[in-house]
Every structure is written in structure tokens, then in C-alpha cells.
Design an enzyme around this catalytic site. Structure first.
Site, PDB file in Angstrom:
ATOM      1  N   SER A 144       0.785  -1.199  -0.155  1.00 33.68           N
ATOM      2  CA  SER A 144      -0.091  -0.031   0.077  1.00 33.68           C
ATOM      3  C   SER A 144       0.766   1.154  -0.177  1.00 33.68           C
ATOM      4  O   SER A 144       2.060   1.162   0.479  1.00 33.68           O
ATOM      5  CB  SER A 144      -0.786   0.002   1.146  1.00 33.68           C
ATOM      6  N   TYR A 157      -2.980  -2.036   9.937  1.00 34.84           N
ATOM      7  CA  TYR A 157      -2.763  -1.957   8.574  1.00 34.84           C
ATOM      8  C   TYR A 157      -1.565  -1.277   8.206  1.00 34.84           C
ATOM      9  O   TYR A 157      -0.924  -2.002   7.324  1.00 34.84           O
ATOM     10  CB  TYR A 157      -3.908  -1.242   8.140  1.00 34.84           C
TER      11      TYR A 157
END
Length: 254
Positions: A144, A157
Site C-alpha cells: 500500500s 494496517y
């Protein structure tokens, strides 16, 4: 021009929706047989059916990437049915709930790390040996843009995606001498059902904040990072390994 993955066999995890489903379509369009994996049987079977309806060849193998034996079976099915594994897009992941670091629920922390980090390691440890046997192969792990920077209230995350980059680079060093390339893809915000229905539904103001953080002025559509992953997995990226490729609309540029 020859298709990017003509004659190849590719595993795509998290293929039931979003980037994974889009990537399965692109891989098939580029000539690959696609082995789709997802924890949701309904979504995975639907995605595989869409590939076949579009003229591609695909099968679905229900897989929970946090369970090593299920990933072992996924890779075994690909090898037993098609005789090889040329590429893999390890894309399965979850975002987890939003909460400040000290308030984050321990069970949720464990769940995010299990799926996003252990899940990719499980894929690597069963995919790589088959590629080493063949003397070549290419793997892309979904990280990400938040694998490079922090973000409010997403400690698990963000930590997991930073870790995916480290794991990717280490695997790239370990297996470059064996002809296996390992790279990571760093999407920005992608307009997927996961984001729109779960994250933004409860945090509508967050949508505007994040959109403004992308200089292009919008979120990605799933096929945009999918195209990048398919290229990274192809021989046209033959000298690229250990790389973290941003596909983020300029999010990391400022």
C-alpha cells in the site's frame, strides 16, 4: 505484439473482488490461465465465471491465506492441473477497523497481521519452491502507499503494509539467483466495495480528505493497479526485483 502472459499460469489471491478480481481479468486477457483464490467461495466462483465468460481460462480454489495448509493446496492444485506456476499476485488483504494505536483491539490487530503479513508469507513459502524448480517466476505482493508513510488510526494496517515491503525485498534478495523476481505494488486509495461500503460508509468526511491527498484528484479504479501488477509479473519487467511500485495518483509525491 505477444500477450504479456501467453501460456502462463498465474495465482491471484483476494480474487473475489476489487483489485484481485480486476487482475484476474487482465491476466486472462494477456493470455494466462488464472487460478483464483479467495476466502469467499461465492465471490471467488463469480469472479472465475466472469473470466471464463470473457473468453479466458480460470479455476477457483477457496483459500484462507492465513492457513498454510490451504495455501499449500492452492499451489498444488495449480501445479497438478496445469504443470507449472509462472507468476503470482499475492493480493489478499483487509483494512481492519479504525482506532488510535493505544486503543486498538488486540484481536483485530492479530487478524489484520495474520491476513496481510502472514498470508503473504504463506503464499511465498509455497509459490517460491515451484518457481525455483522451474528456474524462473515472478511474484507481486500487494502492499500500500501506507507501507511508506503513517496514517491516523490504522496502526495494524500500516504496520502490516510496511512489513510486506520488508518481506518482499528480503525474498527478492534470497531468490534473485534462482531466477525468481519478487516485487510489491503500493496502491493509493482504490474505489473498491471494501473501501466504499466499510470504510467510507462510517467515515464520510474521510472520503473527501483522502481524495484531496491524491494529486490526480480521484481514487483509482481497480483495473489501474491491476494493470501495474500484471506488468510487474511479466517478462517486460524482467530486470525489476525488490521494487515497491507506487500506483497512487501522486499520494506519496508530496
Amino acid at each position: 505484439m505477444k500477450a504479456l502472459h501467453e501460456g502462463g499460469v498465474v495465482i491471484v489471491t483476494g480474487a473475489g473482488g476489487g483489485i484481485g478480481r480486476a487482475a484476474a481479468q487482465v491476466f486472462a486477457r494477456e493470455g494466462a490461465i488464472v487460478v483464483l483464490a479467495d476466502v469467499s467461495r461465492t465471490a471467488g466462483e463469480e469472479a472465475a465465471h466472469q473470466v471464463v465468460q470473457s473468453g479466458g481460462e480460470a479455476i477457483f480454489v477457496p483459500t484462507d491465506v492465513t492457513k498454510g495448509e490451504e495455501v499449500r493446496r492452492l499451489v498444488s492444485v495449480a501445479i497438478e492441473k496445469y504443470g507449472k506456476l509462472t507468476a503470482a499476485f499475492n493480493n489478499a488483504g483487509i483494512e481492519g477497523p479504525l482506532a488510535p494505536t493505544a486503543d486498538y483491539d488486540e484481536a483485530e490487530w492479530d487478524r489484520v497481521i495474520q491476513v496481510n503479513l502472514k498470508g503473504i508469507w504463506n503464499c511465498l513459502r509455497f509459490e517460491i519452491p515451484e518457481m525455483v524448480k522451474a528456474g524462473k517466476g515472478s511474484i507481486v505482493n500487494t502492499a500500500s502507499a501506507l507501507g511508506q508513510v503513517g496514517a491516523w488510526s490504522m496502526p495494524a494496517y500500516v504496520a502490516s503494509k510496511h512489513a510486506v515491503l520488508g518481506l518482499t525485498r528480503t525474498a527478492a534478495l534470497d531468490y534473485a539467483p534462482h531466477g525468481v523476481r519478487v516485487n510489491a505494488l503500493m496502491p493509493g486509495v482504490v474505489e473498491t466495495p471494501m473501501m466504499m461500503s466499510r470504510v467510507f460508509k462510517d467515515n464520510p468526511a474521510l472520503m473527501d480528505i483522502l481524495k484531496q491527498a491524491h494529486p490526480i484528484g480521484r481514487f483509482a479504479q481497480p483495473d489501474e493497479p491491476a494493470e501495474a501488477a500484471v506488468w510487474l509479473c511479466s517478462e517486460r519487467a524482467s530486470f525489476v526485483t525488490g521494487e515497491a511500485l507506487a500506483c497512487d495518483g501522486g499520494y506519496l509525491a508530496h
